[in-house]
Write a protein that holds these residues in place. Structure first.
Motif, PDB file in Angstrom:
ATOM      1  N   ARG A   1      37.807  28.849  43.982  1.00  0.00           N
ATOM      2  CA  ARG A   1      37.437  30.135  44.599  1.00  0.00           C
ATOM      3  C   ARG A   1      37.815  31.315  43.702  1.00  0.00           C
ATOM      4  NH1 ARG A   1      33.433  29.594  47.227  1.00  0.00           N
ATOM      5  NH2 ARG A   1      33.620  31.850  47.235  1.00  0.00           N
TER       6      ARG A   1
ATOM      7  N   SER B   1      35.253  34.676  38.277  1.00  0.00           N
ATOM      8  CA  SER B   1      34.962  34.399  36.860  1.00  0.00           C
ATOM      9  C   SER B   1      33.771  35.258  36.452  1.00  0.00           C
ATOM     10  CB  SER B   1      34.641  32.914  36.654  1.00  0.00           C
ATOM     11  OG  SER B   1      33.499  32.539  37.395  1.00  0.00           O
ATOM     12  N   PRO B   2      33.683  35.628  35.163  1.00  0.00           N
ATOM     13  CA  PRO B   2      32.592  36.515  34.747  1.00  0.00           C
ATOM     14  C   PRO B   2      31.227  35.879  35.030  1.00  0.00           C
ATOM     15  CG  PRO B   2      33.769  35.615  32.842  1.00  0.00           C
ATOM     16  CD  PRO B   2      34.558  35.243  34.051  1.00  0.00           C
ATOM     17  N   HIS B   3      30.355  36.628  35.681  1.00  0.00           N
ATOM     18  CA  HIS B   3      29.015  36.156  36.079  1.00  0.00           C
ATOM     19  C   HIS B   3      29.091  34.887  36.944  1.00  0.00           C
ATOM     20  CE1 HIS B   3      27.654  39.156  33.380  1.00  0.00           C
ATOM     21  NE2 HIS B   3      26.808  38.489  32.624  1.00  0.00           N
ATOM     22  N   ASN B   4      30.250  34.622  37.535  1.00  0.00           N
ATOM     23  CA  ASN B   4      30.463  33.385  38.315  1.00  0.00           C
ATOM     24  C   ASN B   4      30.111  32.146  37.484  1.00  0.00           C
ATOM     25  OD1 ASN B   4      31.303  31.895  40.529  1.00  0.00           O
ATOM     26  ND2 ASN B   4      29.335  32.039  41.596  1.00  0.00           N
TER      27      ASN B   4
ATOM     28  N   HIS C   1      36.543  38.459  47.998  1.00  0.00           N
ATOM     29  CA  HIS C   1      35.231  38.475  47.349  1.00  0.00           C
ATOM     30  C   HIS C   1      35.131  39.768  46.555  1.00  0.00           C
ATOM     31  CE1 HIS C   1      34.344  35.201  50.002  1.00  0.00           C
ATOM     32  NE2 HIS C   1      34.437  35.962  51.081  1.00  0.00           N
ATOM     33  N   THR C   2      34.504  39.699  45.402  1.00  0.00           N
ATOM     34  CA  THR C   2      34.289  40.914  44.611  1.00  0.00           C
ATOM     35  C   THR C   2      33.410  41.875  45.404  1.00  0.00           C
ATOM     36  OG1 THR C   2      34.476  39.676  42.556  1.00  0.00           O
ATOM     37  CG2 THR C   2      33.282  41.772  42.451  1.00  0.00           C
TER      38      THR C   2
ATOM     39  N   VAL D   1      25.395  34.677  40.200  1.00  0.00           N
ATOM     40  CA  VAL D   1      25.531  35.567  41.365  1.00  0.00           C
ATOM     41  C   VAL D   1      24.151  35.859  41.956  1.00  0.00           C
ATOM     42  CG1 VAL D   1      26.485  37.733  42.236  1.00  0.00           C
ATOM     43  CG2 VAL D   1      27.550  36.608  40.272  1.00  0.00           C
TER      44      VAL D   1
ATOM     45  N   PRO E   1      25.194  39.670  39.186  1.00  0.00           N
ATOM     46  CA  PRO E   1      26.426  39.673  38.396  1.00  0.00           C
ATOM     47  C   PRO E   1      26.829  41.054  37.877  1.00  0.00           C
ATOM     48  CG  PRO E   1      24.725  38.306  37.333  1.00  0.00           C
ATOM     49  CD  PRO E   1      24.121  38.876  38.578  1.00  0.00           C
ATOM     50  N   ARG E   2      25.897  41.953  37.695  1.00  0.00           N
ATOM     51  CA  ARG E   2      26.244  43.290  37.203  1.00  0.00           C
ATOM     52  C   ARG E   2      25.597  44.354  38.073  1.00  0.00           C
ATOM     53  NH1 ARG E   2      29.095  43.486  32.172  1.00  0.00           N
ATOM     54  NH2 ARG E   2      30.554  41.876  32.745  1.00  0.00           N
ATOM     55  N   PRO E   3      26.148  44.579  39.279  1.00  0.00           N
ATOM     56  CA  PRO E   3      25.557  45.607  40.136  1.00  0.00           C
ATOM     57  C   PRO E   3      25.664  46.973  39.469  1.00  0.00           C
ATOM     58  CG  PRO E   3      27.678  44.881  40.992  1.00  0.00           C
ATOM     59  CD  PRO E   3      27.364  44.007  39.831  1.00  0.00           C
TER      60      PRO E   3
ATOM     61  N   LEU F   1      45.896  39.175  37.646  1.00  0.00           N
ATOM     62  CA  LEU F   1      44.665  39.648  38.295  1.00  0.00           C
ATOM     63  C   LEU F   1      44.544  39.055  39.696  1.00  0.00           C
ATOM     64  CD1 LEU F   1      41.720  40.840  38.309  1.00  0.00           C
ATOM     65  CD2 LEU F   1      40.989  38.669  37.288  1.00  0.00           C
TER      66      LEU F   1
ATOM     67  N   PHE G   1      34.948  45.017  39.853  1.00  0.00           N
ATOM     68  CA  PHE G   1      35.286  44.926  38.424  1.00  0.00           C
ATOM     69  C   PHE G   1      34.404  45.893  37.633  1.00  0.00           C
ATOM     70  CE2 PHE G   1      37.668  40.850  37.857  1.00  0.00           C
ATOM     71  CZ  PHE G   1      37.610  40.379  39.152  1.00  0.00           C
ATOM     72  N   LEU G   2      34.987  46.470  36.600  1.00  0.00           N
ATOM     73  CA  LEU G   2      34.221  47.318  35.673  1.00  0.00           C
ATOM     74  C   LEU G   2      34.552  46.856  34.261  1.00  0.00           C
ATOM     75  CD1 LEU G   2      35.178  50.583  37.517  1.00  0.00           C
ATOM     76  CD2 LEU G   2      32.849  49.734  37.302  1.00  0.00           C
TER      77      LEU G   2
ATOM     78  N   GLN H   1      32.683  46.470  31.608  1.00  0.00           N
ATOM     79  CA  GLN H   1      31.875  46.938  30.478  1.00  0.00           C
ATOM     80  C   GLN H   1      32.706  47.515  29.334  1.00  0.00           C
ATOM     81  OE1 GLN H   1      31.327  47.391  33.679  1.00  0.00           O
ATOM     82  NE2 GLN H   1      29.173  47.311  34.211  1.00  0.00           N
TER      83      GLN H   1
HETATM   84  C1  LIG Z   1      37.326  38.575  33.691  1.00  0.00           C
HETATM   85  C2  LIG Z   1      36.289  38.930  34.745  1.00  0.00           C
HETATM   86  C3  LIG Z   1      35.396  39.977  34.506  1.00  0.00           C
HETATM   87  C4  LIG Z   1      34.462  40.341  35.489  1.00  0.00           C
HETATM   88  N1  LIG Z   1      33.627  41.412  35.255  1.00  0.00           N
HETATM   89  C5  LIG Z   1      32.768  41.830  36.217  1.00  0.00           C
HETATM   90  C6  LIG Z   1      31.970  42.997  36.053  1.00  0.00           C
HETATM   91  O1  LIG Z   1      32.034  43.667  35.026  1.00  0.00           O
HETATM   92  N2  LIG Z   1      31.151  43.380  37.069  1.00  0.00           N
HETATM   93  C7  LIG Z   1      31.102  42.681  38.251  1.00  0.00           C
HETATM   94  O2  LIG Z   1      30.379  43.083  39.156  1.00  0.00           O
HETATM   95  N3  LIG Z   1      31.861  41.579  38.443  1.00  0.00           N
HETATM   96  C8  LIG Z   1      32.686  41.144  37.462  1.00  0.00           C
HETATM   97  N4  LIG Z   1      33.484  40.055  37.673  1.00  0.00           N
HETATM   98  C9  LIG Z   1      33.451  39.407  38.985  1.00  0.00           C
HETATM   99  C10 LIG Z   1      32.581  38.155  38.979  1.00  0.00           C
HETATM  100  O3  LIG Z   1      31.220  38.469  38.890  1.00  0.00           O
HETATM  101  C11 LIG Z   1      32.902  37.364  40.253  1.00  0.00           C
HETATM  102  O4  LIG Z   1      34.239  36.974  40.224  1.00  0.00           O
HETATM  103  C12 LIG Z   1      32.047  36.118  40.411  1.00  0.00           C
HETATM  104  O5  LIG Z   1      30.704  36.460  40.523  1.00  0.00           O
HETATM  105  C13 LIG Z   1      32.457  35.322  41.653  1.00  0.00           C
HETATM  106  O6  LIG Z   1      32.333  36.113  42.812  1.00  0.00           O
HETATM  107  P1  LIG Z   1      33.577  36.447  43.743  1.00  0.00           P
HETATM  108  O7  LIG Z   1      34.594  37.163  42.889  1.00  0.00           O
HETATM  109  O8  LIG Z   1      33.027  37.316  44.822  1.00  0.00           O
HETATM  110  O9  LIG Z   1      34.144  35.150  44.254  1.00  0.00           O
HETATM  111  C14 LIG Z   1      34.411  39.639  36.709  1.00  0.00           C
HETATM  112  C15 LIG Z   1      35.306  38.575  36.931  1.00  0.00           C
HETATM  113  C16 LIG Z   1      36.239  38.223  35.967  1.00  0.00           C
HETATM  114  C17 LIG Z   1      37.215  37.110  36.229  1.00  0.00           C
END
Ligand SMILES: Cc1cc2nc3c(=O)[nH]c(=O)nc-3n(C[C@H](O)[C@H](O)[C@H](O)COP(=O)(O)O)c2cc1C
Length: 324
Positions: free
Chosen positions: A22, A25-28, A124-125, A201, A208-210, A257, A273-274, A276
């Motif tokens: 759970r 992770s980046p881009h899931n 959740h993010t 996502v 993944p990048r809203p 984190l 998350f930001l 970029q």
């Molecule tokens: C190191 C890291 C960087 C991330 N960077 C971004 C980001 O720039 N933008 C974003 O929307 N989500 C980012 N995420 C969140 C992931 O997209 C998210 O964790 C993944 O899609 C799983 O969804 P959840 O966190 O809701 O379980 C990042 C996650 C991690 C661990």
């Protein structure tokens, strides 16, 4: 070891692995694998899942492994098991990131241990607009403390000028990434439809990048009755840093984190998350200057309240773990 004990251990291990997957992770991309034997869980990096464009050195993937590691430790603690954790154990296998061992000593979980473990499934993010409700100083301090407990530092940007500077870095880096064809191809590969895949996502939950528009917005100006002045509450934005960019520190960043995110969840606070400005070299340097002297920026987070929280899919435990 009695049968009862090994059954309990097996149950706790299953719960720990269910918690591990759970993690964010980046881009899931879920760049992890787990190898398990009685009383021990190894966390491994799955290099085939490292994002080649946004994360060519696999730093974010290691942070994700660190977050999964924290979930394992939290689950085992709440199952009353004492654990030891070794980061980057000396081994022939460069993919091995960490080993968690159950010592056999009973552990008495604290209320905080139980809260964090319980928060795993609700974290959740946030990919939606935050409401204008400010995050209290008490919660801010808890988040800063949570990062420190795990060897990271959460530097909050408390001055409007710092927030303006960060907003500029985020939009500059975002534009640079969207101009890059390789970035767009990678993003498309991890943008999915609900129910279609167990990774990436879904566009329905924000993708993944809203859009980063409005991430720093905090609602309308408020009137301060006493002074008759208007003021705008600042959004809570923090940069998580570690001393260095070593593999061990990236794993610490991931654990810090996750401890911060679960602490936030336990207060009903969500995080966006930001990444970029961390991912683009030029803005990365400017970001380091912004948090001067506090180390290497690893993750940028905005905290706040939001009414929606939608889960993203995961590959099942059976697909990412192996019992030795
Ligand atoms: C190191 C890291 C960087 C991330 N960077 C971004 C980001 O720039 N933008 C974003 O929307 N989500 C980012 N995420 C969140 C992931 O997209 C998210 O964790 C993944 O899609 C799983 O969804 P959840 O966190 O809701 O379980 C990042 C996650 C991690 C661990």
């Amino acid at each position: 070891m009695t049968t009862g004990h090994s059954e309990l251990l097996r149950e706790a291990t299953d719960t720990a692995l269910a918690a591990a997957i759970r993690a964010p992770s980046p881009h899931n991309s879920q760049p992890w694998r787990f190898e398990v034997c009685p009383g021990r869980i190894d966390v491994l990096l799955d290099r085939s899942r490292v994002l080649q464009v946004v994360d060519p050195d696999g730093k974010e993937a290691r942070i994700a492994c660190g977050a999964a590691l924290f979930n394992i430790r939290a689950a085992l603690r709440s199952a009353r098991l004492t654990t030891t954790t070794e980061l980057k154990p000396a081994t022939e296998n460069p993919d091995l990131q960490a080993t968690v061992r159950v010592t056999g000593q009973p552990y008495e979980p604290t209320a905080e241990d139980l809260l964090l473990a319980a928060a795993v499934e609700f974290r959740h993010t946030n990919r939606y607009t935050f409401t204008d409700r400010p995050v209290s100083d008490e919660i801010r301090n808890e988040l800063v403390y949570a990062a420190r407990e795990e060897g990271g530092q959460l530097v909050t940007l408390d001055e409007p000028a710092q927030l303006d500077a960060l907003a500029g870095l985020v939009s500059g880096a975002d534009e640079a990434q969207r101009r890059n064809a390789g970035f767009r191809t990678e993003l498309a590969r991890w943008t999915t439809r609900l129910g279609e895949r167990d990774e990436g996502v879904p566009i329905e939950v924000g993708g993944p990048r809203p859009s980063t528009d409005g991430l720093f917005a905090v609602g309308p100006l408020r009137t301060n009755g006493d002074a008759g002045r208007t003021r705008r509450p600042l959004p809570l934005v923090g940069v998580l840093t570690t001393h260095t960019n070593s593999d061990e520190d990236l794993l610490r960043a991931g654990q810090a984190l996750q401890c911060v995110l679960l602490t936030a969840t336990s207060w009903d606070v969500r995080a966006a998350f930001l990444s970029q400005p961390v991912e683009v070299a030029e803005t990365g340097r400017a970001l380091r200057n912004l948090v001067a002297a506090t180390g290497q920026p690893q993750v940028v987070l905005r905290f706040g309240y939001s009414s929606v929280a939608l889960p993203t899919p995961r590959r099942p435990v059976s697909a990412v773990s192996r019992y030795l």
